[in-house]
Design a protein around this motif. Structure first.
Motif, PDB file in Angstrom:
ATOM      1  N   HIS A 104      -3.212  -4.467 -34.104  1.00  0.00           N
ATOM      2  CA  HIS A 104      -4.306  -4.920 -34.957  1.00  0.00           C
ATOM      3  C   HIS A 104      -3.743  -5.914 -35.963  1.00  0.00           C
ATOM      4  N   HIS A 105      -4.615  -6.756 -36.460  1.00  0.00           N
ATOM      5  CA  HIS A 105      -4.115  -7.792 -37.370  1.00  0.00           C
ATOM      6  C   HIS A 105      -5.007  -7.904 -38.596  1.00  0.00           C
ATOM      7  N   HIS A 106      -4.408  -8.421 -39.664  1.00  0.00           N
ATOM      8  CA  HIS A 106      -5.120  -8.608 -40.922  1.00  0.00           C
ATOM      9  C   HIS A 106      -6.097  -9.770 -40.837  1.00  0.00           C
ATOM     10  N   GLY A 107      -7.056  -9.737 -41.695  1.00  0.00           N
ATOM     11  CA  GLY A 107      -7.869 -10.905 -41.928  1.00  0.00           C
ATOM     12  C   GLY A 107      -7.275 -11.719 -43.069  1.00  0.00           C
ATOM     13  N   SER A 108      -7.988 -12.747 -43.490  1.00  0.00           N
ATOM     14  CA  SER A 108      -7.551 -13.567 -44.626  1.00  0.00           C
ATOM     15  C   SER A 108      -8.821 -14.164 -45.208  1.00  0.00           C
ATOM     16  N   ARG A 148     -11.138 -13.198 -39.928  1.00  0.00           N
ATOM     17  CA  ARG A 148     -11.518 -11.788 -39.935  1.00  0.00           C
ATOM     18  C   ARG A 148     -10.396 -10.975 -39.303  1.00  0.00           C
ATOM     19  N   SER A 149     -10.313  -9.703 -39.680  1.00  0.00           N
ATOM     20  CA  SER A 149      -9.333  -8.829 -39.046  1.00  0.00           C
ATOM     21  C   SER A 149      -9.809  -8.477 -37.644  1.00  0.00           C
ATOM     22  N   GLY A 150      -8.927  -7.848 -36.861  1.00  0.00           N
ATOM     23  CA  GLY A 150      -9.303  -7.500 -35.496  1.00  0.00           C
ATOM     24  C   GLY A 150      -8.221  -6.693 -34.825  1.00  0.00           C
ATOM     25  N   ASP A 190     -15.263  -5.750 -43.593  1.00  0.00           N
ATOM     26  CA  ASP A 190     -13.968  -6.418 -43.451  1.00  0.00           C
ATOM     27  C   ASP A 190     -13.545  -7.065 -44.765  1.00  0.00           C
ATOM     28  N   LYS A 191     -14.476  -7.776 -45.385  1.00  0.00           N
ATOM     29  CA  LYS A 191     -14.122  -8.522 -46.595  1.00  0.00           C
ATOM     30  C   LYS A 191     -13.915  -7.599 -47.801  1.00  0.00           C
ATOM     31  N   GLN A 229     -16.728  -6.525 -32.723  1.00  0.00           N
ATOM     32  CA  GLN A 229     -16.132  -7.322 -33.808  1.00  0.00           C
ATOM     33  C   GLN A 229     -14.793  -6.771 -34.302  1.00  0.00           C
ATOM     34  N   SER A 230     -14.609  -5.456 -34.251  1.00  0.00           N
ATOM     35  CA  SER A 230     -13.348  -4.897 -34.777  1.00  0.00           C
ATOM     36  C   SER A 230     -12.428  -4.402 -33.665  1.00  0.00           C
ATOM     37  N   GLY A 231     -12.995  -4.180 -32.455  1.00  0.00           N
ATOM     38  CA  GLY A 231     -12.226  -3.571 -31.375  1.00  0.00           C
ATOM     39  C   GLY A 231     -12.356  -2.057 -31.349  1.00  0.00           C
ATOM     40  N   PHE A 232     -12.931  -1.487 -32.393  1.00  0.00           N
ATOM     41  CA  PHE A 232     -13.118  -0.031 -32.491  1.00  0.00           C
ATOM     42  C   PHE A 232     -14.603   0.280 -32.675  1.00  0.00           C
ATOM     43  N   PHE A 276     -11.418  -0.451 -43.201  1.00  0.00           N
ATOM     44  CA  PHE A 276     -10.731  -1.733 -43.377  1.00  0.00           C
ATOM     45  C   PHE A 276      -9.939  -1.792 -44.682  1.00  0.00           C
ATOM     46  N   GLY A 322      -6.733  -3.635 -44.803  1.00  0.00           N
ATOM     47  CA  GLY A 322      -6.758  -5.034 -44.372  1.00  0.00           C
ATOM     48  C   GLY A 322      -6.851  -5.190 -42.869  1.00  0.00           C
ATOM     49  N   THR A 323      -6.519  -4.132 -42.130  1.00  0.00           N
ATOM     50  CA  THR A 323      -6.719  -4.159 -40.676  1.00  0.00           C
ATOM     51  C   THR A 323      -7.637  -2.992 -40.317  1.00  0.00           C
ATOM     52  N   PRO A 324      -8.325  -3.096 -39.186  1.00  0.00           N
ATOM     53  CA  PRO A 324      -9.218  -1.992 -38.827  1.00  0.00           C
ATOM     54  C   PRO A 324      -8.446  -0.741 -38.403  1.00  0.00           C
TER      55      PRO A 324
END
Lengths: 555, 412
Positions: free
Chosen positions: A83-87, A91-93, B98-99, B294-297, B303, B306-308
């Motif tokens: 998984h990765h951060h957003g900024s 967006r994260s994912g 997310d934000k 959108q998140s994979g989950f 969040f 910072g990551t899901p």
């Protein structure tokens, strides 16, 4: 406001440009002719020694729709691990084989891809496929609509409706679902499975309708020709994964009777029955057939070793193959008297005889099919491997020494049966540019894409040359989307939303009453709610359409 | 203005054949076939001049948005829930999660995860409404109150003409008869079973289907009826095992769902059949879908790092509220007027203008209603069919998406 890309080695096969040093000019998102004395140039990228190609186009990648979300859910563990951060920008994912939509868009762009096409859209699920693609930033997208196991078409064929009525139905479906092409998956077989048939060969009848896959392939490929749809019928052939299936694959090519036909992930359909284990490569037979039939194009569906998940509309085959899956969990669905889907995780192992031979078969086909305009670089993402492995696959094609080193590491039994070590061919950058840019754009009928002629959309990728093509193709220096810089040195510097590429072939409005009657009488959705309008695409779904022209209808 | 083939987003059937009239007196359904849809549009007619509020006092929209942003910025553990909304609302909620580094769960998360956990752990074999209508000759309905929850299930699916079956036999398993008296086929039956016995009943049915009945303790199970049902399943051309997960309100109910889905797999070894989760109302399918792509989950994803991060137990909204592991409740819900629950932490409520506010929130912002004030999209219970929601009038309020985007902008 003109941007100049100065002095790169340009690979533009649509215009026969093979590594010539050229300047390319961009204005308002399009490529323009060189202005006199660079008048109006406001920005110049000095690209001496760099390599410039059009943005890459993936014509077969499962990036949207219900089966992808099912696959994500089955693959929860992978998402925990990746998984990765957003900024402020991103967006994260999460995910590799089944990335979240935003991650997929970012990863594709970071590899220099600017368009990607979902090959298995069901009419009843088309909204979801378009929603997911709309939520995949950085890329233009499009879908191929699945026909051939829908009860309405099979009923029409059973009744002996003429080709013209079938053409109208196909055209109506393309319009209603906002698709760019038609796909058929295990033609008639998904439907037969609902009546408990467990296999369906090319000349075998669906027991309920008395229709054979051969007739379906012919009728749909004829419809594509008659309607003037640029993209040939996209065929996932009968008998996926069955040893000895190369016969039915070649029979499927001939079923088109000269109509243009694209056999997808053909690696999974190129198996013989020789050897002690009754499983062998039929790459030679398949390649010979493709080389001899100019109406045929293919993509390979290369497998690469590691964990992935297979997602397909082919319920019959996925249900048959689920015992081979890893981990042992799987999903199947029967869907709306139209189609189905099956999702089975797989782990391809280099020490496994069958997997190793599958790997070799895919590469053999790449190397034995002569015309790079007719063979496309795919892993059938994620079915053979995640799309992020394309740079590795390109290296296997371009570097014989590397390929043979890899061959040394696979299952010895498979290695012995493989002819891969005898194949000397190494793909050139020009050929890679054909199979990942010029050819897919031409096949899809996207005349303004995949090349650098005046008027083309300025989707462009700049690479740092490297002796190792895997390094070169993994991290482009720059990616431009419609003339805007979106990726620099592997980092996304601007996010953009794409469009959806579609065709709207003409049809006799009379077909609507036939479809309306069938849908309103038998479905659980009203006819009026099947159609996705241009406005809905733009305003609700979020992916405005680009309509590509069809040739004049001929029947 | 008369509008035909309109979609009702209320329950998971998403009936799309409504005819409504929309004029200055409001929106009314022309031919009433379902009280839920009548109620939905009645609520949409109420209250056209609700103002945003801070602590119960009317304020401007700008002030309400600024206050919401301020609360979000100060929050360490925000929770987004409610989520009776459509795809556009779900997209907005995901952007905010997310934000803002929030945890997201539907207020009906327990019912969702009785199903989703089975897909995550073992997968399943399911079907869709048009297939059931046209193919299913044996249908098993498991749960309680099914007829009331899906008022037009019989009319639109079970009693509707079928392409591939002459007859349909419906077997209801649960405390009530699931409305089988509505069934046009006289041969339908009810096997009375208490909900808490469903784990044993579902296992017994699976064992009986597989001819393993020696181990079943039959003291208090309706074994003869189950044996008869197992025989019917063996003789079916296409059976459908349908369950209402919100009925299974006991610990580890996902194991009941898994048992049923394994029965479906057993059926498919030699025959054909499929499962059908009866649910999908109040945006549950739409929101879980959007969160997944959108998140994979699926939902219950957090969040805050910072990551899901997904965890069906840790990120349960109800659990977080009960254990006071959240410091700000964001209740986003534009399809339902249900009141947010009481909470120890402050609340931001964004959604249906007629939302019942049993506890005065710090911020309340009324929004347009999908399928009334603005176009949108809703998914059906089968998770496949998404249907368009249309705007029926000039919007009275900005959409959830507009409000949430402005809050996100103010937060950044």
């Amino acid at each position: 406001m003109i941007t100049k890309l100065a002095g790169a080695k340009v690979y533009d096969p649509a215009h026969g440009v093979d590594g010539d040093i050229r300047d390319v000019y961009i204005r308002d998102g399009h490529i323009i002719a060189a202005p006199d004395h660079d008048e109006g140039v406001t920005q110049t990228y000095n690209l001496n020694g760099k390599i410039l190609m059009a943005g890459a186009i993936d014509l077969h990648t499962h990036i949207g729709g219900g089966k992808v979300n099912l696959a994500r859910t089955l693959m929860t563990q992978e998402h925990h691990e990746h998984h990765h951060h957003g900024s402020t920008l991103l967006r994260s994912g999460s995910g590799i084989a089944t990335p979240s939509t935003l991650s997929a868009g970012y990863h594709y762009a970071q590899m220099g891809y600017t368009s990607a096409f979902e090959p298995a859209v069901l009419p009843s699920n088309a909204r979801q496929a378009h929603l997911e693609m709309a939520d995949t930033p950085m890329l233009d997208t499009g879908g191929y609509i699945m026909l051939g196991s829908d009860d309405l078409l099979l009923q029409m064929m059973n009744e002996g409706q003429g080709q013209s009525a079938i053409n109208d139905y196909v055209a109506w479906t393309l319009n209603a679902t906002q698709s760019i092409g038609v796909k058929t998956v295990n033609p008639g077989g998904i439907n037969a499975f609902k009546f408990n048939q467990r296999s369906l060969d090319v000349d075998e009848e669906n027991q309920h309708y008395g229709v054979t896959p051969r007739r379906i392939v012919h009728a749909l490929s004829q419809a594509i020709e008659d309607l003037g749809v640029p993209f040939p019928l996209h065929v996932h052939a009968s008998n996926l994964g069955v040893p000895g299936n190369f016969d039915s694959t070649i029979a499927t090519m001939h079923a088109a009777e000269g109509n243009r036909i694209h056999l997808t992930h053909i690696q999974f359909h190129s198996y013989g029955t020789e050897g002690d284990r009754k499983f062998s490569s039929a790459a030679a037979e398949i390649s010979e057939a493709v080389n001899g039939l100019p109406n045929v194009t293919i993509d390979v569906g290369q497998i690469l070793f590691g964990q992935t998940v297979t997602a397909s509309g082919d319920t019959m085959s996925q249900h048959r193959n689920h015992p081979h899956g890893h981990p042992k969990k799987w999903v199947c669905m029967d869907i709306e008297c139209e189609a189905g889907c099956g999702v089975v995780p797989f782990r391809y192992k280099d020490k496994d005889f069958v997997n190793a031979l599958q790997w070799s078969i895919g590469l053999e086909i790449f190397l034995m099919v002569e015309d790079p305009w007719r063979v496309f670089l795919t892993t059938d993402h994620p079915n053979g491997a995640p799309f992020t492995s394309y740079p590795h696959l390109i290296r296997l094609l371009m570097d014989k020494t590397f390929r043979n080193d890899q061959l040394e590491q696979i299952n010895p039994g498979a290695r012995e049966m493989s002819v891969l070590h005898t194949l000397e061919r190494e793909y050139s950058l020009y050929e890679i540019a054909i199979m990942t840019r010029a050819a897919p754009a031409r096949l899809l009928g996207m005349s303004d894409y995949g090349h650098m002629g005046v008027g083309a959309v300025a989707d462009l990728t700049v690479y740092n040359p490297d002796d190792n093509p895997e390094i070169m193709f993994a991290t482009p220096l720059y990616v431009f989307k419609e003339g805007e810089l979106v990726v620099e040195n592997g980092d996304i510097v601007k996010t953009v939303r794409g469009r959806s590429h579609v065709v709207h072939p003409e049809y006799d409005r009379g077909i609507e009453s036939r479809v309306r009657d069938f849908v309103n009488e038998h479905y659980t959705v009203r006819f009026n709610n099947l159609r996705i309008s241009d406005d809905e695409m733009a305003e609700v779904i979020g992916s405005p359409v680009v309509v590509h022209p069809c040739k004049e209808r001929s029947a | 203005m008369e509008i035909t083939d309109l979609v009702c987003p209320n329950c998971g059937l998403a009936c799309d054949d409504l005819t409504v009239t929309s004029d200055s007196s409001g929106i009314s359904i022309d031919q009433v076939r379902c009280q839920q849809s009548v109620e939905f549009f009645k609520l949409a007619n109420l209250d056209n001049q609700i103002e945003p509020q801070i602590a119960g006092r009317p304020v401007s929209l700008e002030d309400a948005v600024a206050k919401a942003a301020e609360l979000l910025q100060a929050s360490l553990l925000p929770l987004i829930t409610g989520l009776a909304t459509d795809v556009s609302g779900a997209r907005a909620a995901m952007l905010l999660a997310d934000k803002a580094g929030a945890c997201i769960d539907h207020e009906q998360g327990d019912a969702i995860f009785r199903n989703t956990r089975v897909v995550q752990d073992s997968g399943w074999f399911t079907t869709t409404l048009t297939e059931v209508r046209n193919r299913a000759d044996v249908v098993v309905l498991i749960g309680d109150d099914i007829a009331a929850s899906f008022p037009r299930l019989y009319e639109r699916i079970f009693n509707a003409s079928a392409l591939f079956t002459e007859s349909r036999h419906i077997v209801a398993i649960g405390p009530d008869n699931a409305g089988i008296n509505q069934c046009s086929s006289a041969s339908s039956t009810h096997i009375p079973v208490a909900l808490e016995d469903l784990p044993r009943v579902s296992a017994a049915l699976r064992l009986l289907f597989n001819n393993i009945d020696a181990v079943i303790d039959d003291d208090d199970l309706p074994l003869d009826a189950l044996r008869q049902l197992a025989q019917q399943l063996k003789e079916a051309s296409y059976s459908c095992i349908a369950w209402k997960s919100s009925s299974l309100n006991y610990a580890h109910a996902e194991l009941t769902v898994e048992m049923l889905s394994e029965l479906v797999r057993d059926i498919n070894v030699k025959q054909r059949g499929a499962g059908l989760p009866l649910g999908g109302g109040d945006g549950t399918t739409s929101v879980n879908h959007v969160c997944t792509w959108q998140s994979g989950f699926p939902l219950r994803t957090d969040f805050s790092t910072g990551t899901p991060h997904h965890d069906w137990w840790k990120n349960s909204g109800a659990r977080r509220l009960a254990d006071q592991q959240t410091d700000l409740l964001l209740w986003l819900s534009d399809l339902s007027v249900k009141s947010p629950p009481s909470s120890a932490c402050p609340q931001i409520v964004i959604g249906h203008p007629a939302t019942a506010l049993n506890h005065v929130p710090e911020v309340f912002i009324p929004t347009g209603i999908p399928g009334v004030d603005q176009a949108g999209m809703t998914f059906r219970m089968d998770s496949v069919v998404a249907l368009p929601l249309r705007a029926l009038r000039e919007p009275r309020y900005p959409s959830m998406q507009t409000i949430v985007e402005s809050i996100v902008e103010a937060t950044l």
